[in-house]
Design an enzyme around this catalytic site. Structure first.
Site: not given
Length: 312
Positions: A138, A159, A177, A202, A243
């Site tokens: 996914h 996303k 997706d 989507e 970081r």
């Protein structure tokens, strides 16, 4: 359900079916191809019956120089219930004994005009691609500056919206997706979109959009090698994020480890730009230019110089 059947080879490489139409639905379970030279000489102890058998000029010339009884016996042994098919190259004449053996076992006998070595290479490449281990993840796969970036994260983290912004910035969408991933080689993962949702994106509140229709053919790709995984997660104030970029996390997909970056999401962060820069930085690292490592070395030199100055 079998991934590849003998009929697929006939259609793909335009092979001539000489005999054995009833066996065209036999499954092909391995990408390895056998050229049964030792078997033609009578040695069947380690005969790989589950492989596609390829007969060229060498094998057929040898058969012409043995007796009819030996030829019949060996060709009958060549045709087993699990043999997916036998291909004769160079448009050579198929021995009558081979056709007779096919009648008994139903093994498809096919013929091609292509030379033996070239035909073997083409069929092997095709089978390796089709029979490669596969999985589905996914996420969203985007081609950014030539780097295949797999964007993962929990549902609703952003996303698809990030992918849309990347497409607007000139990059190319591969899948949204659900990303189908196959391992073509030991360290090569290739991602593509399921046919049902190919070129579609989507967006919550907007619905499904066709990226190719809106942005043109240059905004999409059918498949792309995956080089980098970027995981989006909601900002956690209790978590310490990297970081400097000295630490490199890895994600295992099938049997391959891929570089993974975790990017925290919170209002005000331009994820598309961050992912774009991450892709460029990944390319620089592969070229041997590591900004974090250079900074660490500079810092080490400064500390060493300060230490020496205090001593003297």
């Amino acid at each position: 359900m079998a991934k590849v059947r003998t009929k697929d080879l006939v259609d793909k490489f335009n092979l001539e079916l000489v005999h054995g139409e009833e066996g065209l639905h036999r499954p092909i379970v391995t990408s390895d191809i056998s050229r049964p030279g030792l078997e033609m000489a009578g040695f069947f102890t380690y005969y790989p019956a589950d492989r596609l058998q390829l007969l060229g000029k060498t094998e057929l010339s040898f058969l012409e120089n043995i007796s009819a009884d030996q030829r019949k016996e060996r060709l009958e042994k060549l045709c087993t219930d699990e043999t997916p098919g036998i291909v004769v190259s160079r448009d050579l004449i198929v021995p009558e004994e081979l056709i007779e053996a096919s009648r008994k076992t139903g093994v498809p006998i096919m013929r091609s005009s292509v030379t033996t070595t070239r035909l073997s290479s083409r069929i092997t490449n095709y089978l390796e691609s089709r029979l490669a281990p596969m999985t589905a993840i996914h996420g969203v796969l985007v081609d950014i500056y030539g780097v295949g970036v797999l964007i993962t994260g929990s549902s609703g983290v952003g996303k698809s919206e990030t992918a849309l912004e990347l497409v607007k910035r000139g990059h190319r969408l591969v899948a949204d997706d659900s990303v189908e991933i196959r391992q073509e080689q030991e360290d090569t993962l290739v991602g593509s979109a399921p046919e049902l949702i190919q070129h579609l994106l989507e967006i919550r509140g907007l619905g499904i959009i066709n990226v190719m229709t809106l942005f043109g053919a240059g905004a999409i790709r059918n498949y792309k090698k995956i080089s980098l995984v970027i995981n989006l997660e909601l900002w956690d104030s209790k978590k310490v994020y990297d970081r400097l970029g000295l630490e490199e996390d890895r994600m295992r997909i099938i049997d391959t480890d891929v570089t993974k970056l975790t990017i925290p999401v919170r209002p005000g962060r331009n994820l598309a730009v961050i992912i774009e820069v991450a892709s460029m930085n990944f390319r620089l690292k592969r070229m041997g230019m590591n900004a974090a490592q250079q900074f660490s070395e500079r810092l080490t030199h400064v500390i060493e110089d300060e230490t020496e100055h205090d001593l003297f």
